[in-house]
Design a protein around this motif. Structure first.
Motif, PDB file in Angstrom:
ATOM      1  N   THR A 194      36.103 -37.003  85.682  1.00 16.57           N
ATOM      2  CA  THR A 194      34.935 -37.867  85.845  1.00 16.57           C
ATOM      3  C   THR A 194      35.129 -39.234  85.199  1.00 16.57           C
ATOM      4  O   THR A 194      34.470 -40.189  85.577  1.00 16.57           O
ATOM      5  CB  THR A 194      33.686 -37.228  85.210  1.00 16.57           C
ATOM      6  OG1 THR A 194      34.016 -36.836  83.879  1.00 16.57           O
ATOM      7  CG2 THR A 194      33.230 -36.035  85.976  1.00 16.57           C
ATOM      8  N   SER A 196      34.321 -39.991  82.162  1.00 15.60           N
ATOM      9  CA  SER A 196      33.186 -40.306  81.296  1.00 15.60           C
ATOM     10  C   SER A 196      32.971 -39.165  80.305  1.00 15.60           C
ATOM     11  O   SER A 196      33.282 -38.010  80.593  1.00 15.60           O
ATOM     12  CB  SER A 196      31.927 -40.510  82.131  1.00 15.60           C
ATOM     13  OG  SER A 196      30.806 -40.547  81.282  1.00 15.60           O
ATOM     14  N   ASP A 201      26.569 -38.245  83.578  1.00  8.66           N
ATOM     15  CA  ASP A 201      27.566 -38.730  84.544  1.00  8.66           C
ATOM     16  C   ASP A 201      28.364 -37.580  85.129  1.00  8.66           C
ATOM     17  O   ASP A 201      28.706 -37.581  86.318  1.00  8.66           O
ATOM     18  CB  ASP A 201      28.534 -39.701  83.862  1.00  8.66           C
ATOM     19  CG  ASP A 201      27.874 -41.025  83.549  1.00  8.66           C
ATOM     20  OD1 ASP A 201      26.737 -41.210  84.013  1.00  8.66           O
ATOM     21  OD2 ASP A 201      28.483 -41.843  82.851  1.00  8.66           O
ATOM     22  N   MET A 202      28.655 -36.580  84.280  1.00  7.33           N
ATOM     23  CA  MET A 202      29.427 -35.430  84.761  1.00  7.33           C
ATOM     24  C   MET A 202      28.667 -34.680  85.840  1.00  7.33           C
ATOM     25  O   MET A 202      29.240 -34.253  86.836  1.00  7.33           O
ATOM     26  CB  MET A 202      29.731 -34.486  83.602  1.00  7.33           C
ATOM     27  CG  MET A 202      30.816 -35.019  82.709  1.00  7.33           C
ATOM     28  SD  MET A 202      31.087 -33.924  81.360  1.00  7.33           S
ATOM     29  CE  MET A 202      32.235 -34.891  80.427  1.00  7.33           C
ATOM     30  N   LYS A 204      26.358 -35.957  87.773  1.00  9.97           N
ATOM     31  CA  LYS A 204      26.290 -36.825  88.956  1.00  9.97           C
ATOM     32  C   LYS A 204      27.590 -36.756  89.747  1.00  9.97           C
ATOM     33  O   LYS A 204      27.592 -36.903  90.975  1.00  9.97           O
ATOM     34  CB  LYS A 204      26.007 -38.267  88.526  1.00  9.97           C
ATOM     35  CG  LYS A 204      24.534 -38.508  88.297  1.00  9.97           C
ATOM     36  CD  LYS A 204      24.282 -39.941  87.854  1.00  9.97           C
ATOM     37  CE  LYS A 204      22.849 -40.093  87.368  1.00  9.97           C
ATOM     38  NZ  LYS A 204      22.748 -41.183  86.379  1.00  9.97           N
ATOM     39  N   ALA A 205      28.720 -36.562  89.057  1.00 12.48           N
ATOM     40  CA  ALA A 205      30.007 -36.494  89.754  1.00 12.48           C
ATOM     41  C   ALA A 205      30.151 -35.218  90.569  1.00 12.48           C
ATOM     42  O   ALA A 205      31.039 -35.107  91.402  1.00 12.48           O
ATOM     43  CB  ALA A 205      31.142 -36.592  88.741  1.00 12.48           C
ATOM     44  N   GLN A 206      29.254 -34.228  90.325  1.00  9.94           N
ATOM     45  CA  GLN A 206      29.390 -32.940  91.021  1.00  9.94           C
ATOM     46  C   GLN A 206      28.372 -32.786  92.136  1.00  9.94           C
ATOM     47  O   GLN A 206      27.995 -31.673  92.494  1.00  9.94           O
ATOM     48  CB  GLN A 206      29.204 -31.790  90.027  1.00  9.94           C
ATOM     49  CG  GLN A 206      30.177 -31.827  88.895  1.00  9.94           C
ATOM     50  CD  GLN A 206      29.962 -30.688  87.942  1.00  9.94           C
ATOM     51  OE1 GLN A 206      30.006 -29.543  88.326  1.00  9.94           O
ATOM     52  NE2 GLN A 206      29.719 -31.001  86.683  1.00  9.94           N
ATOM     53  N   PHE A 211      32.524 -28.428  89.901  1.00 13.81           N
ATOM     54  CA  PHE A 211      33.910 -28.507  89.410  1.00 13.81           C
ATOM     55  C   PHE A 211      34.570 -27.144  89.265  1.00 13.81           C
ATOM     56  O   PHE A 211      35.781 -27.066  89.069  1.00 13.81           O
ATOM     57  CB  PHE A 211      33.959 -29.240  88.076  1.00 13.81           C
ATOM     58  CG  PHE A 211      33.930 -30.724  88.216  1.00 13.81           C
ATOM     59  CD1 PHE A 211      34.569 -31.345  89.281  1.00 13.81           C
ATOM     60  CD2 PHE A 211      33.264 -31.511  87.288  1.00 13.81           C
ATOM     61  CE1 PHE A 211      34.547 -32.710  89.413  1.00 13.81           C
ATOM     62  CE2 PHE A 211      33.241 -32.884  87.431  1.00 13.81           C
ATOM     63  CZ  PHE A 211      33.877 -33.478  88.498  1.00 13.81           C
ATOM     64  N   LYS A 345      45.318 -36.791  89.035  1.00 18.35           N
ATOM     65  CA  LYS A 345      44.391 -37.921  88.948  1.00 18.35           C
ATOM     66  C   LYS A 345      45.139 -39.231  89.153  1.00 18.35           C
ATOM     67  O   LYS A 345      44.660 -40.143  89.844  1.00 18.35           O
ATOM     68  CB  LYS A 345      43.710 -37.894  87.576  1.00 18.35           C
ATOM     69  CG  LYS A 345      42.802 -39.061  87.302  1.00 18.35           C
ATOM     70  CD  LYS A 345      41.432 -38.851  87.896  1.00 18.35           C
ATOM     71  CE  LYS A 345      40.521 -40.008  87.491  1.00 18.35           C
ATOM     72  NZ  LYS A 345      39.216 -39.909  88.129  1.00 18.35           N
TER      73      LYS A 345
END
Lengths: 347, 180
Positions: A194, A196, A201-202, A204-206, A211, A345
């Protein structure tokens, strides 16, 4: 007389002005109280759930006499613990003896402060965010506070002046330091994904996929380390009944004894919430027609049941095996996972 | 009184209280005769330092301070104290007293020096204001400007770790494994 009314008027004006200027402060205080009370009142329910489920797992009934489904049992237990005599043996270090359970409960509640449990919504023109505090390095904060929680157990062991307590305290510190590494490193692969440290934020990334599908190994490692970190069976070496009577809380009675359990159960909730946020998509419902907060609560509840399930399924592992498992199996796997995640990544 | 100035005043008060607590805790470390309490005072001091970092908006530094020093290093201290048995020390040595007085004079001298040198100043770098104190700013700084020093320091720590393991572990023949 006039002087006094004037002063009162001025004070009232000042208070109104202050409150108008500081709505976030008031909202924050209310949220803090609500979260603290909610998390503490979850504990008796969780004890009831654990006893009921354990009963079913072991083909017996569990508490079912007090109230419907035995729901009055936690209440009765609490009253009993509150009115029990508090015994402090004369050879104990009085100050540390009283301080230790307070540290355990305090760190457990503070750790939950940064856990977000729902999407923000608007009421009366104010955006109410469903978290105690949105700390920028939220996940590090949780780890830092849970690291402070170890002191409660170590100090309980040191202050009790009892061999079994001391052994329990030593075991808990060694175990929690070892498994904190695994915990941090498996969370690090999510942080790499992520970019962050912020828990919101984590989540929101999912929004598209959780994950757990991307990082199944990290999920497994994190959950195992989480069980060890909360001192739950099969990793409850610090309070192994067969070897250490009751470990670090052997000498504690009444409410102080209950406070250690409160800390343990709150830590369980925090750990389940953390797993939900990092791997199960937080409050994202993925198409299910439920409110975000209900989705979050369902996921956390399921994970709590898994905690109890693990306890009634696995035997306690031996202490040297625990250390070997932590350092020679989990940690290399974590590093490997992190390496692969990093390479993936960058490419 | 204006509300803004009231807030500044409150912030200053909090910073002052935390700072004084940190100083008192560090005094407790050296004045306490029981090793457990000394270690606890040191933990208190470190938490106060973390709070000070937090009050100056260095959030990441505060959290790392707690994780590394208060969480990991001090727990090992307590571990060792628990293993060795924390006995209270008895004060009788006059030489130590003389040392203590010397220490107090040096402290006073240093206070005088710092009073004459003048107020400290904030270091101004080229970090944008919104990044200040976050993990991102520290990472950017560490891994661009100071990359060589950073890697050298990590190498040094690795050497220390390997050295400790060599000293502690490989001087005796390992015991035969018990039957499984």
């Amino acid at each position: 007389m006039d002087g006094i009314t004037e002063i009162l008027n001025e004070t009232w004006k000042f208070i109104v002005l202050f409150l108008n200027d500081n709505i976030p402060l008031i909202v924050g205080s209310v949220k803090a109280v609500v979260i603290a009370v909610a998390i503490m009142s979850v504990v008796p329910l969780l004890v009831w759930l654990e006893r009921r489920l354990m009963g079913r797992f072991q083909v017996r009934l569990g508490p079912n006499r007090v109230g419907p489904f035995g729901l009055g049992q936690p209440l009765a237990d609490t009253v009993k613990l509150l009115f029990k005599e508090s015994i402090v043996q004369s050879s104990a270090d009085k100050f540390l003896f009283h301080l230790a359970p307070a540290i355990v409960v305090f760190t457990a509640i503070v750790g939950f402060a940064v856990i977000p449990f729902g999407a923000p919504f608007e009421v009366f023109g104010q955006t109410i965010e469903m978290w105690g505090a949105n700390v920028n390095s939220g996940i590090l904060f949780v780890f830092a506070i849970s690291g402070m929680g170890i002191y409660g157990m170590v100090l309980a062991g040191l202050a009790s002046n009892n061999k079994y307590s001391l052994m329990g305290g030593l075991r808990s510190s060694a175990q929690m330091i070892s498994y904190e590494l695994t915990l941090g490193l498996s969370a690090l692969s999510i942080i790499v994904l992520t970019g962050s440290l912020n828990l919101v934020d984590m989540v929101k990334a999912q929004e598209t996929i959780p994950f757990i599908l991307v990082q199944p190994l990290a999920f497994l490692l994190f959950y195992i380390a989480g069980v060890a970190e909360t001192n739950r069976a099969p990793f409850d070496l610090p309070e192994a009944e067969q070897e250490l009577v009751a470990g670090f809380h052997t000498e504690y009675t009444g409410m102080k004894f209950a406070m250690f359990f409160m800390g343990e159960y709150i830590n369980m909730v925090t750990m389940s919430a953390l797993v939900t946020l990092l791997f199960l998509g937080g409050w994202n419902a993925y198409g299910l027609p439920v409110w975000p907060i209900v989705a979050f609560a369902l996921k956390v509840g399921f994970l709590l049941c898994v905690f109890i399930w693990l306890r009634s399924t696995f035997p306690r592992i031996r202490y040297d095996r625990l250390m070997t498992f932590g350092w020679k199996v989990l940690l290399p796997l974590c590093l490997l996972n992190l390496l692969i995640t990093g390479i993936w990544k960058v490419i | 009184m204006e509300i803004a100035t009231l807030f500044d005043f409150a912030l200053d008060t909090v910073i002052f209280v935390v700072g004084v607590t940190a100083v008192l805790a560090s005094l407790g470390v050296i004045l306490c005769s029981s090793p457990i309490y000394s270690a606890l005072y040191l933990i208190g001091h470190m938490i106060c330092l973390a709070l000070l970092f937090l009050l100056y908006n260095a959030e990441f530094l505060a959290v790392v301070q707690i994780i590394v020093y208060a969480g990991a290093v001090m727990i090992l201290f307590l571990f060792i104290i628990a293993l060795l048995g924390g006995k209270k020390e008895v004060q009788e040595n006059t030489f130590h007293r003389a040392m203590a007085f010397g220490f107090v004079f040096i402290l006073l001298g240093e206070l005088y020096l710092s009073a004459t040198v003048g107020p400290t100043q904030q270091i101004r770098g080229e970090i944008p204001a919104e990044l200040f104190g976050t993990a991102k700013a520290i990472g950017l700084e560490l891994f661009s400007k100071h990359i060589v020093a950073f890697e050298l320091a990590s190498g040094l720590l690795l050497v220390a770790a390997v050295g400790v393991i060599c000293l502690a572990k490989f001087s005796f023949v390992p015991l035969r494994r018990r039957a499984r």
